[in-house]
Design a protein around this motif. Structure first.
Motif, mmCIF file in Angstrom:
data_model
loop_
_atom_site.group_PDB
_atom_site.id
_atom_site.type_symbol
_atom_site.label_atom_id
_atom_site.label_comp_id
_atom_site.label_asym_id
_atom_site.label_seq_id
_atom_site.Cartn_x
_atom_site.Cartn_y
_atom_site.Cartn_z
ATOM 1 N N THR A 113 0.825 -1.160 -0.158
ATOM 2 C CA THR A 113 -0.133 0.168 0.039
ATOM 3 C C THR A 113 0.809 1.341 -0.154
ATOM 4 O O THR A 113 0.675 2.379 -0.501
ATOM 5 N N VAL B 201 -5.140 -6.985 0.132
ATOM 6 C CA VAL B 201 -5.657 -5.372 0.400
ATOM 7 C C VAL B 201 -6.983 -5.335 -0.511
ATOM 8 O O VAL B 201 -6.946 -5.610 -1.804
ATOM 9 N N THR C 81 -11.069 -1.725 -2.916
ATOM 10 C CA THR C 81 -11.725 -0.481 -2.323
ATOM 11 C C THR C 81 -10.663 0.264 -1.735
ATOM 12 O O THR C 81 -10.335 1.689 -1.645
ATOM 13 N N GLN C 82 -9.722 -0.174 -0.924
ATOM 14 C CA GLN C 82 -8.550 0.275 -0.149
ATOM 15 C C GLN C 82 -7.687 0.799 -1.051
ATOM 16 O O GLN C 82 -7.063 2.015 -1.071
ATOM 17 N N MET D 211 -3.238 6.129 5.484
ATOM 18 C CA MET D 211 -4.109 5.104 5.190
ATOM 19 C C MET D 211 -2.904 4.002 4.643
ATOM 20 O O MET D 211 -3.366 2.818 4.974
ATOM 21 N N SER D 212 -2.064 4.444 3.912
ATOM 22 C CA SER D 212 -1.029 3.404 3.059
ATOM 23 C C SER D 212 -0.152 2.768 4.256
ATOM 24 O O SER D 212 0.357 1.611 3.880
ATOM 25 N N LYS E 248 -9.873 1.714 9.667
ATOM 26 C CA LYS E 248 -10.604 1.509 8.479
ATOM 27 C C LYS E 248 -12.097 1.827 8.906
ATOM 28 O O LYS E 248 -12.415 1.501 10.004
ATOM 29 N N LEU F 229 -14.950 0.316 3.812
ATOM 30 C CA LEU F 229 -13.492 -0.319 3.684
ATOM 31 C C LEU F 229 -13.281 -1.320 4.948
ATOM 32 O O LEU F 229 -12.756 -2.352 4.878
ATOM 33 N N ARG F 230 -13.830 -1.016 6.315
ATOM 34 C CA ARG F 230 -13.605 -1.888 7.106
ATOM 35 C C ARG F 230 -14.290 -3.241 6.978
ATOM 36 O O ARG F 230 -13.322 -4.250 7.221
ATOM 37 N N ALA G 169 -12.224 -5.051 4.179
ATOM 38 C CA ALA G 169 -10.767 -5.418 4.534
ATOM 39 C C ALA G 169 -10.981 -6.835 5.496
ATOM 40 O O ALA G 169 -10.251 -7.848 5.597
ATOM 41 N N ALA H 273 -16.060 3.853 -0.144
ATOM 42 C CA ALA H 273 -14.783 3.914 0.501
ATOM 43 C C ALA H 273 -14.202 5.079 0.931
ATOM 44 O O ALA H 273 -13.526 5.312 1.772
#
Length: 500
Positions: free
Chosen positions: A110, A144, A147-148, A212-213, A219, A223-224, A227, A476
């Motif tokens: 990421t 990953v 969406t992330q 985020m990365s 999250k 996104l949570r 993930a 997201a």
């Protein structure tokens, strides 16, 4: 060629109706194309009642005749061909395998996504298409969620383009300053350089994307959920991804994992649904699989990217020229290394064009909405509603909020700036406020809209490059963009109050 649309008198809050219809239909049906179609039909009904069909076709023609739309459609076609050649020739899979030398964890995958997005600052379209195509197979390997990946890309693409002075955004906005006589050192570019520190959304969004990365930001929301599912069963796609979409995006991933990791340790756990959908494609061999080498070569992809960025910069941010040059380099490499035969290369070009048809249709409909909003005088209505509360201290914050909401609702970013700037800059001068600060607020609002708008070209292109639907990507992004927007609003209130 087309009948001239009649400019309507103001019809109050009804000018918001097409936008509200688009958002409502998109949320209820999760179909961006249907939502945009309903929005254009609503706009046509507002403009001409029973003559809505003729009006709809008129605005369809206007969208096709729009120079910006033509420019964007050309970029879409060129990138469709380029991405397909990358995939079928094995250039992208080679790059992904090469990154395994130093990308050995989820966080590193990421973080590399973020760094590539920063490096490709020249244009946000170029950014999301190139980063998505090159990184999805890398991040998929470490579960990953797509969406992330898309959220990191989009939270970086427009924000980095708006704060780096050698980008398409900077050149366009510099021209807006100069057109209104707001200059520093005799040029609009000088005014833009002075405005860059105050483009708060750009700076804050990049910080959010970095956090985020590296995994230092929790999250939220969609996104949570994505993930957790990716961690549990390896399914990196949103829940409503169809089997056909999973097959199109997943076959290359599984083929690459199996060809590069015989013992299966890197594959970890790939979902059973994805496995079943891609089994046939894997058995017959993914496109370009014959090119896989024991020692992956990163230089073909890197050379194409350097050509793209370099030619774009030296041609005064001409993205079309840069993309065409990168495509030419890719064609030469592909033929010289015998990655594809000439006939396969031509077939790949046609497939690349076809792969972008959905994006092209969405783009035309989005420009139809913009054209209708101009005739409905949406910008004038928004300005009229907010003007009574404007003061020198509140001006930057209100301009940012209005521009951000307007850009998010309409999918209009550069057009927004072109329409709003001639109103905001003279107003700032009349109120005794700093016009450069007011301009920075406009540009921040445009970047916010580009980052979040469901049917904006940035979201459409980014979702295409990573193989998910636009509404999944927007949902997201919204919590993170909301954080950056709220902090930006606070900053504009502060600098407005202290009179910077």
């Amino acid at each position: 060629m087309f009948a001239e649309a009649t400019t309507l008198p103001a019809i109050g809050g009804f000018v918001l109706l097409p936008i509200l219809v688009i958002l409502l239909v998109a949320v209820l049906t999760r179909r961006t194309l249907l939502a945009l179609l309903c929005g254009t039909v609503t706009g046509a009904l507002l403009l001409s009642g029973w003559g809505a069909f003729d009006t709809w076709t008129e605005y369809f023609g206007k969208a096709l005749a729009n120079e910006t739309a033509q420019w964007l459609l050309l970029i879409i076609v060129l990138f469709g061909i380029l991405i397909t050649l990358f995939e079928r020739s094995g250039i992208v899979s080679d790059f992904a395998r090469w990154t395994e030398r130093f990308v050995t964890s989820r966080r590193k995958s990421t973080l590399l996504t973020f760094l590539l997005s920063v490096v490709l600052f020249v244009d946000d379209y170029l950014n999301v298409l190139a980063v998505g195509a090159s990184m999805k197979s890398v991040t998929d390997r470490y579960r990953v969620p797509r969406t992330q990946l898309g959220a990191i890309m989009k939270m970086t693409a427009a924000p980095i383009a708006v704060i780096v002075p050698f980008s398409t955004w900077a050149l366009f906005f510099s021209g807006l300053f100069e057109a209104q006589g707001v200059t520093v050192g005799g040029s609009g570019f000088g005014a833009y350089l002075q405005a860059i520190p105050y483009v708060f959304f750009g700076w804050i969004a990049i910080v959010v994307a970095f956090l985020m990365s590296v995994g230092w930001l929790p999250k939220f929301g969609v996104l949570r959920r994505d993930a957790a599912r990716a961690e549990r069963d390896g399914d990196v796609f949103p829940l409503d991804t169809t089997p056909a979409e999973r097959e199109a995006e997943g076959a290359a991933l599984l083929a690459e994992i199996r060809s590069t990791d015989a013992d299966g340790s890197t594959a970890q756990r790939v979902s059973a649904a994805l496995e079943t959908a891609t089994e046939t494609a894997t058995e017959t061999g993914a496109a370009g699989s014959e090119v896989v080498s024991t020692r992956p070569q990163a230089w073909p992809f890197l050379l194409a990217m350097v050509t793209l960025v370099g030619v774009t910069i030296v041609t005064d941010a001409n993205v079309v020229t840069g993309t065409a040059a990168a495509l030419a380099v890719t064609v030469v490499i592909t033929l010289a290394q015998r990655r594809l035969r000439l006939r396969e290369l031509l077939d790949s070009a046609l497939v690349g064009i076809q792969s972008m048809l959905f994006v092209a249709v969405l783009t035309v409909l989005a420009f139809m909405v913009q054209e209708m909003n101009l005739t409905l005088q949406l910008a004038d209505w928004v300005i009229a509603v907010t003007e009574p509360v404007l003061t020198p201290a509140l001006l930057p914050a209100i301009v940012f909020a209005v521009c951000g909401v307007y850009a998010y609702a309409t999918g209009s970013f550069w057009d927004l700036a072109a329409v709003i700037t001639p109103v905001v800059l003279p107003l700032a001068i009349a109120l005794g406020a700093d016009p450069v600060l007011a301009g920075a607020a406009v540009f921040s609002g445009a970047a916010l809209g580009s980052t979040t708008c469901l049917y904006g070209d940035g979201i459409i292109l980014a979702s295409r490059s990573i193989g998910i639907k636009p509404h999944n990507l927007m949902l997201a992004i919204l919590p993170y963009a909301g954080i950056a927007a709220a902090l930006s609003l606070v900053m504009y209130l502060i600098v407005g109050a202290v009179g910077v």
